[in-house]
Write a protein that holds these residues in place. Structure first.
Motif, PDB file in Angstrom:
ATOM      1  N   UNK A   1       0.853  -1.103   0.113  1.00 54.85           N
ATOM      2  CA  UNK A   1      -0.121  -0.075   0.083  1.00 54.85           C
ATOM      3  C   UNK A   1       0.966   1.265   0.000  1.00 54.85           C
ATOM      4  N   UNK A   2       2.106   1.384   0.513  1.00 56.99           N
ATOM      5  CA  UNK A   2       2.636   2.447   0.873  1.00 56.99           C
ATOM      6  C   UNK A   2       2.916   3.386  -0.496  1.00 56.99           C
ATOM      7  N   UNK A   3       3.331   2.569  -1.405  1.00 60.17           N
ATOM      8  CA  UNK A   3       3.839   3.075  -2.733  1.00 60.17           C
ATOM      9  C   UNK A   3       2.743   3.489  -3.626  1.00 60.17           C
ATOM     10  N   UNK A   4       1.750   3.013  -3.080  1.00 64.91           N
ATOM     11  CA  UNK A   4       0.220   3.267  -4.043  1.00 64.91           C
ATOM     12  C   UNK A   4      -0.703   4.083  -3.393  1.00 64.91           C
ATOM     13  N   UNK A   5      -0.158   4.741  -2.095  1.00 58.98           N
ATOM     14  CA  UNK A   5      -1.044   5.700  -1.466  1.00 58.98           C
ATOM     15  C   UNK A   5      -0.397   6.956  -1.647  1.00 58.98           C
ATOM     16  N   UNK A   6      -0.466   8.080  -0.927  1.00 54.63           N
ATOM     17  CA  UNK A   6      -0.095   9.286  -0.730  1.00 54.63           C
ATOM     18  C   UNK A   6       1.084   9.592  -0.061  1.00 54.63           C
ATOM     19  N   UNK A   7       1.974  10.659  -0.129  1.00 51.36           N
ATOM     20  CA  UNK A   7       3.019  10.844   0.683  1.00 51.36           C
ATOM     21  C   UNK A   7       3.478  12.407   0.405  1.00 51.36           C
TER      22      UNK A   7
ATOM     23  N   UNK B   1      15.483  10.240  -4.453  1.00 51.79           N
ATOM     24  CA  UNK B   1      15.816  10.257  -2.939  1.00 51.79           C
ATOM     25  C   UNK B   1      14.894  11.061  -2.359  1.00 51.79           C
ATOM     26  N   UNK B   2      14.252  12.017  -2.843  1.00 52.04           N
ATOM     27  CA  UNK B   2      13.210  12.866  -2.314  1.00 52.04           C
ATOM     28  C   UNK B   2      11.851  11.862  -2.039  1.00 52.04           C
ATOM     29  N   UNK B   3      11.550  11.343  -2.991  1.00 51.27           N
ATOM     30  CA  UNK B   3      10.337  10.458  -3.060  1.00 51.27           C
ATOM     31  C   UNK B   3      10.520   9.490  -2.142  1.00 51.27           C
ATOM     32  N   UNK B   4      11.551   8.788  -2.057  1.00 51.90           N
ATOM     33  CA  UNK B   4      11.904   7.717  -0.980  1.00 51.90           C
ATOM     34  C   UNK B   4      11.978   8.155   0.126  1.00 51.90           C
ATOM     35  N   UNK B   5      12.406   9.529   0.667  1.00 49.60           N
ATOM     36  CA  UNK B   5      12.268   9.885   2.099  1.00 49.60           C
ATOM     37  C   UNK B   5      10.985  10.266   2.249  1.00 49.60           C
ATOM     38  N   UNK B   6       9.892  10.721   1.526  1.00 48.79           N
ATOM     39  CA  UNK B   6       8.819  11.133   1.545  1.00 48.79           C
ATOM     40  C   UNK B   6       8.077   9.728   2.119  1.00 48.79           C
ATOM     41  N   UNK B   7       8.043   8.710   1.312  1.00 49.95           N
ATOM     42  CA  UNK B   7       7.430   7.318   1.692  1.00 49.95           C
ATOM     43  C   UNK B   7       7.954   6.739   2.871  1.00 49.95           C
TER      44      UNK B   7
ATOM     45  N   UNK C   1      21.841  11.902   0.011  1.00 47.91           N
ATOM     46  CA  UNK C   1      20.954  10.930   0.556  1.00 47.91           C
ATOM     47  C   UNK C   1      20.393  11.349   1.783  1.00 47.91           C
ATOM     48  N   UNK C   2      20.373  12.735   2.341  1.00 51.48           N
ATOM     49  CA  UNK C   2      20.006  13.280   3.465  1.00 51.48           C
ATOM     50  C   UNK C   2      18.531  12.868   3.528  1.00 51.48           C
ATOM     51  N   UNK C   3      17.534  13.172   2.585  1.00 55.25           N
ATOM     52  CA  UNK C   3      16.201  12.950   2.743  1.00 55.25           C
ATOM     53  C   UNK C   3      16.042  11.619   3.073  1.00 55.25           C
ATOM     54  N   UNK C   4      16.616  10.569   2.764  1.00 54.74           N
ATOM     55  CA  UNK C   4      16.669   9.102   3.394  1.00 54.74           C
ATOM     56  C   UNK C   4      17.056   9.120   4.822  1.00 54.74           C
ATOM     57  N   UNK C   5      18.425   9.478   4.924  1.00 55.11           N
ATOM     58  CA  UNK C   5      19.004   9.217   6.124  1.00 55.11           C
ATOM     59  C   UNK C   5      18.830   9.728   7.141  1.00 55.11           C
ATOM     60  N   UNK C   6      18.318  11.062   7.184  1.00 55.63           N
ATOM     61  CA  UNK C   6      18.155  12.052   8.439  1.00 55.63           C
ATOM     62  C   UNK C   6      17.198  11.558   9.254  1.00 55.63           C
ATOM     63  N   UNK C   7      16.050  10.946   8.936  1.00 54.42           N
ATOM     64  CA  UNK C   7      15.160  10.623   9.846  1.00 54.42           C
ATOM     65  C   UNK C   7      15.364   9.315  10.392  1.00 54.42           C
TER      66      UNK C   7
END
Length: 970
Positions: free
Chosen positions: A586-592, A646-652, A756-762
């Motif tokens: 579901x996670x890649x087929x929903x919003x983010x 990277x930004x998309x994966x970070x949001x997901x 890779x900060x958007x993915x790594x930071x959180x």
């Protein structure tokens, strides 16, 4: 033939071949050669610096009935030939080869014989076998009886016992045609092209297969399998002459030109739309129907037509935000798009179709109205340019990527043009899209291009059919009754001589199946041909914070970037672990972030080659109790879009947006997909039922992806359970932020400094935990569903990867598969498949049957395996071939997108190259005594666990064997 590639030019002669064209393919660093033989054979060769040497010969095959003649012929030509007169040279070559692909495939209008291997000696071994099989098969009567159909008494030498229909293809197609997707595809051809070969089932309708005669089969071969009707394909880094010379010597020199006409004409246009309702075996009369609206469109041999329809289909249906797909799903009429939805270029004249499944049959007309009205609205309102740009971007990216994932890349190239080539299409145009893309952009600039396609080629096109698959609970029983009636009719006037003939044929067939073949006539490799090393791909890795490791690997990715983020999840609760695969779906087929699911889908389509999430379960190399579970986010993009990936994966990862309505849709879609998979992958589900009784890892896998997961999905969808899942998803999202993480970036050297900060930071990497899933009780498990065949599994728990007995167990599995189960379950029992598998990393050994007409007999075969292993019939060559076959499993075909992934995540999981090479070294030293010892140690009956997927309660047949199943309905 001593011309070199550098001196070749159009018009040059290579023996009896004429070079027609030579073109460079700069996007993939290759050169295209097109040749024509004096006999009329066509040949495309792609020269490329790739050692995965590849061959295919294909023939247009146009059956005029549904006896399955093309499909059965595919089986029979691989079952003994002029120079290799053994029962099954194809299956006998599997353990003698290091092939990376080996198969034969039948479509509606052609049959192909492809293989590939990275070993040059192996390539020419296989080439000789394939050429001899295709052009000089023995096509013996006993092979026809085995593979096609035969009458046989339940006790083969007792004419007083029940008379049955048997045959490998007969049983295969009984299983295949129980699948809704197979039924829909066959119906599509029949409905849109009623006057052509597509109206027939090239695989074979079970009710029609007994109409095929041995003489008819031989005549079909003579008409279709001739060089004048052949399309050859070769690929690799050898000089072209090396490919052509054996083909000329072994085949072409033996034939004269033959005047053949196997062309397929145009289908006459319909004057008005039609409807076709077909029953299929399903007990779900409330939600089991499918309805598909289909049009005949432009011919498939024009590359520009194929391009524009592929683009339009992607725009309309290619992702969750696509307007036609969205309208279908959000209508609530059904649960998922119907099987067959999309554009089909594998008919001579293409087809476009769209529809829904998971609905009641009385809604079919509403589905048709919805499809037509949605298309009308799209044409009237216009298609946003960015949707078309995104679809073209996807096409360009897929053409640029060089990947062996799924299929060897060499065969992916071939299948781009293989079907349309035989329709008269230009294979080069399907490989070099530049000219057609330029034309498409010019047409778009003129305005209203795709809107006019919808209006002119769909909305006002009367060549339209509404297909509906209508569930009929009694169909399976009626089909069985029809089969019994057919057998009664065939045997009504049997004399004693007829009965004796049936007995005699069966006894003789059994005798021939028992007889030992002289397989020494077949070529083989030696253990010395096995590479003893594994790839040691380089990467740089840094622990950027406790619990978070980042790897970067430079690979020749043709300008693509790949990003994988693996999150360990041992800290999740059992309830969270149960729904984790649903979360991944579901996670890649929903919003983010700030986008709903439509906006996110468009963002992914416009900037990436796709993102996905998947779960995995494994164990450590030294301890089967060292259980690991993870959720991995993956994506790819052109390097210019890498930052957006990277930004998309970070949001997901950090800010997925789930909503109840969308989640309800996704749960229904997931359920439909799993239900459809039961028929095609019944052996996988049966294995899950068995192994869940033995291993915590397998128990968790079955809860997540097996029939237990399907039962949970059914309950959730039936009881409107989206709110409870939504609450679980919220807790999972929070828990993932603290997961221990392993991140891998693969790309060209200049792309490895990607931020890779958007993915790594959180990611904190702070979570700890220990997985302890509950082990299912050791009770044989059976699940019944609407299938006329069975899938049986028996499983045993063994040892972890690093244990010295692991390699012997792997060799045992290949030995049992090729030398015992193939003969007992397929050749003698009529099942489509019989397998033995050993999961070295999970410590699980299984024996499986696929589309099997038997139950009790199959369990007896499993129990007879020990007698085979200890019976004294296994030769040194048999063991050598088993080790060869097993070693090929340890050396998978890789490519720039996968090779670093295997090394990086393998190292971190403990499966280092040193451990892999140690495993391979022990495998090469396995003795027959080792094989017998591990069988007796681990495969004892008291250790066995059973699982079955079948059409009826198996206990009446198995109870006296001591196997009493716990039975439930799927």
């Amino acid at each position: 033939m001593n011309t070199t590639l550098t001196t070749l030019a159009p018009g040059a002669r290579l023996g009896r071949y004429t070079v027609q064209r030579i073109q460079t393919l700069p996007d993939i660093d290759a050169t295209f050669y097109e040749l024509r033989h004096d006999l009329g054979a066509r040949h495309v060769h792609i020269s490329r610096d790739d050692d995965n040497l590849t061959f295919c010969v294909s023939f247009p095959t146009v059956p005029s009935d549904s006896t399955g003649v093309a499909h059965i012929l595919e089986h029979i030509v691989l079952a003994g030939s002029k120079h290799y007169p053994v029962k099954d040279p194809f299956f006998s070559m599997l353990p003698r080869s290091l092939n990376t692909f080996m198969n034969a495939l039948t479509w509606s209008d052609h049959t192909a014989y492809p293989f590939s291997t990275r070993n040059e000696k192996d390539f020419f071994n296989l080439l000789g076998v394939y050429l001899d099989a295709a052009f000089f098969p023995l096509m013996r009567k006993e092979t026809f009886l085995r593979e096609a159909w035969r009458l046989e008494y339940a006790t083969i030498d007792d004419s007083a016992s029940e008379l049955k229909l048997q045959g490998v293809v007969y049983n295969e197609m009984k299983g295949a045609m129980a699948s809704a997707s197979s039924q829909m595809y066959r119906a599509l051809g029949k409905a849109l092209y009623p006057d052509l070969t597509y109206a027939n089932n090239s695989g074979g309708e079970p009710r029609d297969i007994p109409n095929l005669t041995w003489e008819g089969l031989r005549a079909f071969h003579a008409r279709h399998y001739h060089p004048s009707n052949a399309y050859f394909y070769t690929y690799g880094n050898l000089p072209i002459e090396r490919f052509l010379e054996p083909i000329e010597a072994q085949v072409m020199s033996q034939f004269e030109t033959l005047d053949l006409d196997v062309s397929i004409p145009d289908q006459a246009n319909f004057a008005e739309p039609r409807t076709l309702d077909l029953p299929y075996a399903s007990s779900d009369t409330e939600k089991g129907a499918q309805s598909l609206v289909a049009w005949k469109v432009s011919p498939s041999h024009e590359s520009f037509d194929v391009l524009r329809w592929n683009v339009l289909a992607d725009v309309l249906l290619g992702n969750p935000a696509a307007p036609l797909r969205r309208a279908l799903i959000e209508s609530g009429l059904g649960s998922a798009t119907a099987d067959g939805t999309g554009y089909h270029e594998d008919f001579r004249e293409g087809a476009f179709s769209a529809g829904l499944k998971g609905l009641s049959a009385d809604k079919a007309e509403q589905v048709e109205e919805l499809v037509v009205e949605t298309l009308r609205a799209i044409a009237d309102e216009g298609i946003p340019a960015d949707l078309v740009d995104a679809a073209i971007h996807q096409l360009e990216l897929s053409r640029k990527e060089v990947s062996n994932a799924g299929w060897p890349y060499s065969l992916k190239l071939f299948f781009r043009f293989a079907t349309t080539w035989q329709f008269g299409g230009d294979p080069l145009r399907f490989l070099k899209l530049g000219e057609d893309l330029s034309r498409l952009q010019r047409e778009r600039q003129a305005g209203d291009f795709f809107e006019r396609m919808i209006r002119d080629e769909l909305l006002v096109n009367p060549h339209r059919v509404r297909l509906t698959l209508v569930p009929e609970p009694a169909l399976a029983e009626r089909t069985e009754a029809d089969e019994r009636a057919r057998i009664a009719e065939m045997s009504r006037d049997f004399t004693d001589e007829d009965k004796a003939r049936v007995v005699g044929e069966a006894v003789e067939l059994a005798r021939l199946q028992e007889a030992e073949d002289d397989t020494s006539v077949l070529p083989t490799l030696e253990l010395a041909d096995i590479p003893r090393t594994v790839p040691r791909t380089e990467y740089d890795a840094d622990d950027i914070k406790p619990g978070v490791t980042v790897g970067r690997s430079a690979q020749p990715t043709s300008g693509l970037v790949y990003l994988d983020v693996q999150l360990g999840v041992p800290h999740l609760t059992p309830e969270q672990l149960d729904v984790l695969p649903l979360y991944a779906y579901a996670v890649t087929r929903s919003g983010a972030g700030s986008l709903d699911y439509v906006g996110l889908a468009r963002r992914i389509e416009a900037h990436t080659g796709g993102v996905g999430a998947s779960t995995s379960i494994g164990t450590g190399p030294d301890d089967l109790g060292d259980l690991r579970a993870s959720l991995t986010f993956s994506g790819k993009a052109l390097s210019r879009n890498a930052a957006e990936l990277v930004a998309i994966l970070g949001d997901l990862l950090t800010d997925p947006k789930f909503d109840e309505e969308r989640l309800s849709q996704l749960l229904r879609q997931q359920r439909s997909g799993m239900e459809a998979g039961v028929v095609s992958a019944g052996h996988v589900y049966a294995r899950g039922l068995a192994t869940a009784q033995l291993s915590p890892a397998a128990a968790l896998a079955e809860r997540q992806d097996g029939l237990t997961a399907l039962a949970r999905l059914k309950q959730l969808t039936d009881e409107q359970g989206a709110p409870s899942v939504l609450r679980q998803f919220e807790t999972i999202t929070e828990a993932l932020k603290s997961a221990r993480a392993r991140v891998l970036l693969t790309g060209q050297k200049e792309d490895l400094q990607l931020d890779l900060t958007p993915v790594l930071a959180p990611l904190t990497g702070a979570a700890t935990g220990l997985l302890r899933p509950e082990l299912r009780a050791r009770t044989p498990q059976a699940r019944t569903t609407d299938v006329p065949v069975s899938y049986h599994a028996v499983a045993y728990r063994t040892v972890p990867y690093s244990h010295p007995d692991g390699p012997a167990l792997l060799a045992l599995s290949t030995l049992l598969a090729s030398k015992y189960l193939l003969r007992e379950l397929r050749e003698k029992g009529g099942a489509y498949g019989g397998f033995a598998t050993y999961n070295a990393q999970g410590g699980l050994f299984t024996m499986l049957s696929y589309r099997d007409p038997h139950t009790r007999r199959t369990l007896e075969v499993y129990r007879g395996a020990r007698d085979f292993v200890h019976g004294g019939t296994i030769s040194a060559d048999d063991l050598k071939e088993a080790i060869l076959s097993a070693s090929s499993n340890l050396d998978p075909l890789t490519s720039p997108d996968t090779i670093a992934r295997l090394r990086f995540f393998g190292d971190l999981a403990g499966y280092t190259p040193d451990k892999q090479e140690a495993f391979k070294a022990r495998l090469l030293d396995v003795t027959l005594e080792d094989v017998r010892r591990v069988f007796d140690t681990y495969l004892r009956e008291e250790n066995a666990a059973y699982g079955t997927v079948t059409g009826k309660d198996p206990n009446p047949e198995t109870a006296d064997l001591g196997v009493v199943y716990e039975v439930a309905r799927i």
